[in-house]
Enzyme design. Structure first.
Site, mmCIF file in Angstrom:
data_model
loop_
_atom_site.group_PDB
_atom_site.id
_atom_site.type_symbol
_atom_site.label_atom_id
_atom_site.label_comp_id
_atom_site.label_asym_id
_atom_site.label_seq_id
_atom_site.Cartn_x
_atom_site.Cartn_y
_atom_site.Cartn_z
ATOM 1 C CB ILE A 146 -0.985 0.021 1.191
ATOM 2 C CG1 ILE A 146 -0.247 -0.050 2.532
ATOM 3 C CG2 ILE A 146 -1.991 -1.100 1.071
ATOM 4 C CD1 ILE A 146 -1.182 0.018 3.743
ATOM 5 C CG ASP A 147 -0.126 4.296 -2.656
ATOM 6 O OD1 ASP A 147 0.538 3.472 -3.299
ATOM 7 O OD2 ASP A 147 -1.160 4.834 -3.092
ATOM 8 C CE LYS A 148 6.575 9.161 3.113
ATOM 9 N NZ LYS A 148 7.464 10.243 2.625
#
Length: 342
Positions: A146-148
Site C-alpha cells: 500500500i502507498d506510503k
C-alpha cells in the site's frame, strides 16, 4: 592532473530474442516506468547508456540480444535491506505469516529517496533470528503493498511456500480487501462500480491515469464503492478492489470527479467543493492539517491461510488522524442546514 573517467554499472538489461527494432529511449522508458523518456535521453547524451559496452545515443535502435547498461561516474547505492529497530503494530503472527497495521508515512519497500525507515527494514530486524527469512530474498516477505501515505493492513509471508500460496490468492483476486476513504463531493447514488484501465500518466511518471477499457492502454482495473456517510461537500466511502493496481482507488476516484481528500498527487489538496466563506476555508485548512495525507485506510483484509486453508479475516481501526478528520466533518454537517448543499 588526469581526469578520472571511471564509470560504475548501475543496472543492465538484455533485450529479448523477439524484440522488434525500437529506439532505445522508448524501450528503456517502457522498461523503467519511474524514469521519464527525457531523462533517459539526457543520460544517453551524457554518454551513460551503453550497448554491448559501447556508448550510444538515444536514437539507437535496440536489437535482440543487446546488453544495455547504465554507467555512472559514482558507485551504485547499496540497496540491500538493513535491519532497523522500528516498532511494528502486529495484528497477527504465526510460523507462516504476519499481518501488520502500517502507519501512514511509512514506505513499504526501500527505493529512490527512501532507503531506510521502511517496513522491510523493520521486518528485517524483527525477524532477524528467523533462519528461513532473508529480507533481501524476493521469495519471502511482502505479498502486496500500500502507498506510503495510506494506512492499514498488510500481510507478510515468512516462508517461500506461504508467499507462493498468498500470491496466487492476490493474483486470482480471491482475497477480500476493503478500504475507507474520504473523497471530495457528493454522490447521487449510494453505490457504484468504476472500470477503467490504469497506466502511468505520460505527463507525470509518478502519477497514474485512467484509460478506457477498450483503449488497449494499461492494465484492467475495477473498483466497487459504497457510501458510508455523507458530509455535503465530502463523502466517506468504502472501496472494494477487484484488482490491485498501483494507486487504483486514488486514480479511479479522480477519474469520476471525486479525488481523495488531501491527496496532493491527484488534486485533493485544494478546496474542490463548498462555500466561499472565510470560516469554511479555515475549516477545510484545519482538516488538511489534521490529516496531512490522502484520507485512505486499508480497513479489512481477508484470505485463506496458506497452509491450513482456514479463512482469516482482520479489521484495522481508523488511525487517529483519520478518525479526527471524520469527526471534524461530522461536527460540520451537524451545524449546517440541509438546504446549504442543495
Amino acid at each position: 592532473m588526469e581526469e578520472d573517467n571511471e564509470k560504475y554499472e548501475h543496472w543492465r538489461i538484455t533485450v529479448d530474442a523477439g524484440q522488434a527494432p525500437v529506439r532505445i529511449d522508448k524501450f528503456l522508458a517502457e522498461k523503467n516506468p519511474y524514469q521519464s523518456r527525457n531523462r533517459i535521453q539526457t543520460a544517453a547524451d551524457n554518454g551513460c547508456i551503453f550497448v554491448n559496452d559501447v556508448p550510444v545515443k538515444s536514437n539507437y535502435k535496440v536489437r535482440p540480444g543487446d546488453v544495455i547498461k547504465l554507467m555512472l561516474d559514482r558507485p551504485k547505492h547499496d540497496t540491500s535491506i538493513v535491519a532497523e529497530n522500528i516498532p511494528l503494530d502486529i495484528v497477527y503472527e504465526d510460523d507462516d505469516l504476519m499481518v501488520v497495521n502500517k502507519p501512514a508515512g511509512m514506505v513499504v519497500h526501500p527505493g529512490a529517496g527512501n532507503f531506510t525507515g521502511t517496513l522491510l527494514n523493520a521486518l528485517a530486524y524483527y525477524l532477524r533470528d528467523l533462519k528461513t527469512f532473508d529480507p533481501n530474498d524476493p521469495d519471502v516477505g511482502l505479498v502486496h503493498r500500500i502507498d506510503k501515505d495510506t494506512s492499514g493492513l498488510l500481510v507478510i509471508a515468512k516462508t517461500a511456500d506461504a508467499k507462493t500460496a498468498l500470491g496466487k490468492q492476490f493474483f486470482y483476486h480471491t482475497t477480500h480487501r476493503k478500504y475507507n476513504a474520504l473523497v471530495w463531493g457528493n454522490f447521487t447514488e449510494d453505490e457504484g462500480r468504476i472500470e477503467g484501465n490504469i497506466a502511468r500518466d505520460p505527463k507525470d511518471r509518478l502519477r497514474m491515469k485512467v484509460f478506457a477499457p477498450s483503449s488497449g492502454i494499461g492494465k484492467e482495473a475495477v473498483t466497487h464503492w459504497r457510501v458510508l456517510e455523507r458530509f455535503g461537500y465530502t463523502t466517506l466511502v468504502e472501496c472494494v478492489l477487484e484488482t490491485g493496481r498501483t494507486h487504483q482507488i486514488r486514480a479511479h476516484m479522480k477519474s469520476i470527479g471525486h479525488p481523495l481528500f488531501g491527496d496532493e498527487t491527484y488534486g485533493g489538496c485544494e478546496i474542490l467543493r463548498g462555500q466561499r466563506s472565510c470560516s469554511y476555508k479555515a475549516f477545510v485548512e484545519n482538516c488538511f492539517k489534521t490529516c496531512p495525507r490522502q484520507a485512505l485506510h486499508a480497513r479489512t483484509l481477508g484470505f485463506k491461510h496458506p497452509r491450513t486453508g482456514e479463512q482469516m479475516d482482520f479489521t484495522s481501526e481508523w488511525p487517529e488522524d483519520f478518525r479526527q478528520l471524520i469527526d471534524r466533518w461530522r461536527h460540520f454537517i451537524q451545524g449546517t442546514t440541509r438546504d446549504t448543499f442543495e
